[in-house]
Design an enzyme around this catalytic site. Structure first.
Site: not given
Ligand code: SF4
Length: 381
Positions: A40, A123, A141, A202
């Site tokens: 860490e 943290y 963190d 995403c």
């Molecule tokens: S959808 Fe995209 S922005 Fe939202 S937590 Fe997942 S990777 Fe991150």
């Protein structure tokens, strides 16, 4: 943020993803609090790929708290050399000594005792306690904060105390009480691998359906940028002695008053490690360096020192953009300088040195190489 019915699938999906795709990292193969603590600390401000070889060398040489506590500081710093932020290594050793003195060498298992150790903050303590001891404490963190700010579409500077506390409350409420260690690592892993500062992935994200930032199309702009310390340009000059056998001199880690606020404070620019004689040098760098050498080198040895400019190097330490002008000083024998150590110029890393010092050594070596190259080219004409 997430409440009631959403919470259970959020946890399930994130933990499921983590258990399937987590990276196989050396510190994930142990529950030893010493090794988890070490990883860490090394991972603070440093990429995983850079940490792995350091971590492996470190645990091989210091396999437990006692071996670290009894090691000379120089050796600890030498094994840390190149990883940067050397205060972390000094604190590790001090903390190991406290663990031996106060806890009989047994790593403490409660929050207050861990937090009292040098270098361990709000943290790191939950990270060690949850991963090594299964304590129900949520980590917040930089990676986790980024994920939370996106999932909750939190606007504004998240480092502002009020917002940061809000994120801590959110992190606490999301924590999976059954697997707090895995949960914290899953959040950090998501931030490190998919929910990265630029271009979050995403489409691959296991919790995309819960993410407000993604739904609003603002994920990539979160967290909002905070005001940065303006970059300060600093000019230094460094003296690289070289005797006939290729040995040089390094000065010991600087001690004394802490003047971190001065941008050209030499101890900060050399990371408080072994270094070449160095001065702040706006204007005439050679003149400034000569005046330092007059103070360091005994009178009868400093009369005919000839300084050869050896290129220029650039280096960045936090907000400091440093330009160093190294000067090579060829001598028959090295002068006596109080506290200085002789080391081979090719291998300055036998002592703990910063990356800046390595670059200066390399520039001095390359200057000689290119000079002899030029001489050879001329003699062929
Ligand atoms: S959808 Fe995209 S922005 Fe939202 S937590 Fe997942 S990777 Fe991150």
């Amino acid at each position: 943020m997430l409440k009631g019915r959403e919470l259970a699938p959020f946890r399930e999906q994130l933990l499921g993803w983590f258990r399937q795709f987590r990276r196989d990292l050396p510190w994930r193969r142990t529950k030893d609090p010493y090794r988890i603590w070490l990883s860490e600390i090394m991972l603070q401000q440093t990429r995983v790929a850079a940490v792995i070889p350091y971590y492996e060398r470190f645990v091989e040489r210091f396999p437990d708290v006692r071996s670290l506590a009894t090691a000379p500081e120089n050796e600890v710093l030498r094994l840390w050399s190149g990883l940067g932020y050397y205060g972390r290594a000094r604190n590790l050793r001090k903390a190991a000594q406290q663990v031996v003195a106060r806890h009989g060498g047994q790593f403490p298992a409660n929050f207050e005792d861990i937090l009292a150790l040098p270098g361990i903050g709000n943290y790191t303590a939950p990270a060690i306690l949850s991963i090594a001891f299964g304590e129900k404490l949520a980590v917040l963190d930089g990676n986790v904060a980024r994920v939370l700010s996106r999932v909750g579409a939190v606007r504004g500077d998240i480092r502002e105390p009020r917002r940061w506390q809000g994120l801590q409350v959110t992190a606490n409420s999301l924590l999976d009480p059954e697997s707090p260690g895995d949960w914290n690592q899953a959040m950090m892993e998501l931030g490190a691998t998919l929910c990265t500062p630029k271009s979050p992935q995403c489409l691959l994200c296991p919790v995309a359906q819960f993410c407000e930032g993604r739904k609003l199309g603002i994920a990539e702009s979160l967290p909002e940028k905070r005001k940065k310390h303006p970059t300060v340009e600093i000019h230094l000059a460094a003296a690289v002695f070289a005797d006939e056998n290729g040995w040089t001199l390094l000065l010991p880690p600087p001690e004394g008053q802490n003047n971190e606020s001065l941008a050209d404070y030499i101890p900060a620019t050399v990371s408080k490690l072994w270094h070449f004689p160095t001065v702040p040098a706006s204007g005439d760098p050679a003149a400034k360096l000569r005046s330092l050498l007059r103070k360091l080198v005994p009178k009868k040895q400093n009369g005919n020192l000839r300084l050869f400019a050896a290129g220029k190097i650039r280096h960045a330490v936090t907000y400091r953009a440093i330009t160093v002008q190294p000067y090579r000083i060829n001598t028959k024998t090295l002068p006596r300088i109080k506290g200085a150590e002789r080391v081979p110029l090719q291998e300055v890393t036998v002592l703990p040195v910063s990356n800046l010092t390595r670059k200066v050594a390399r520039a001095a070596l390359e200057a000689v190489f290119s000079a002899s190259q030029k001489r050879r080219e001329l003699s062929f004409r």
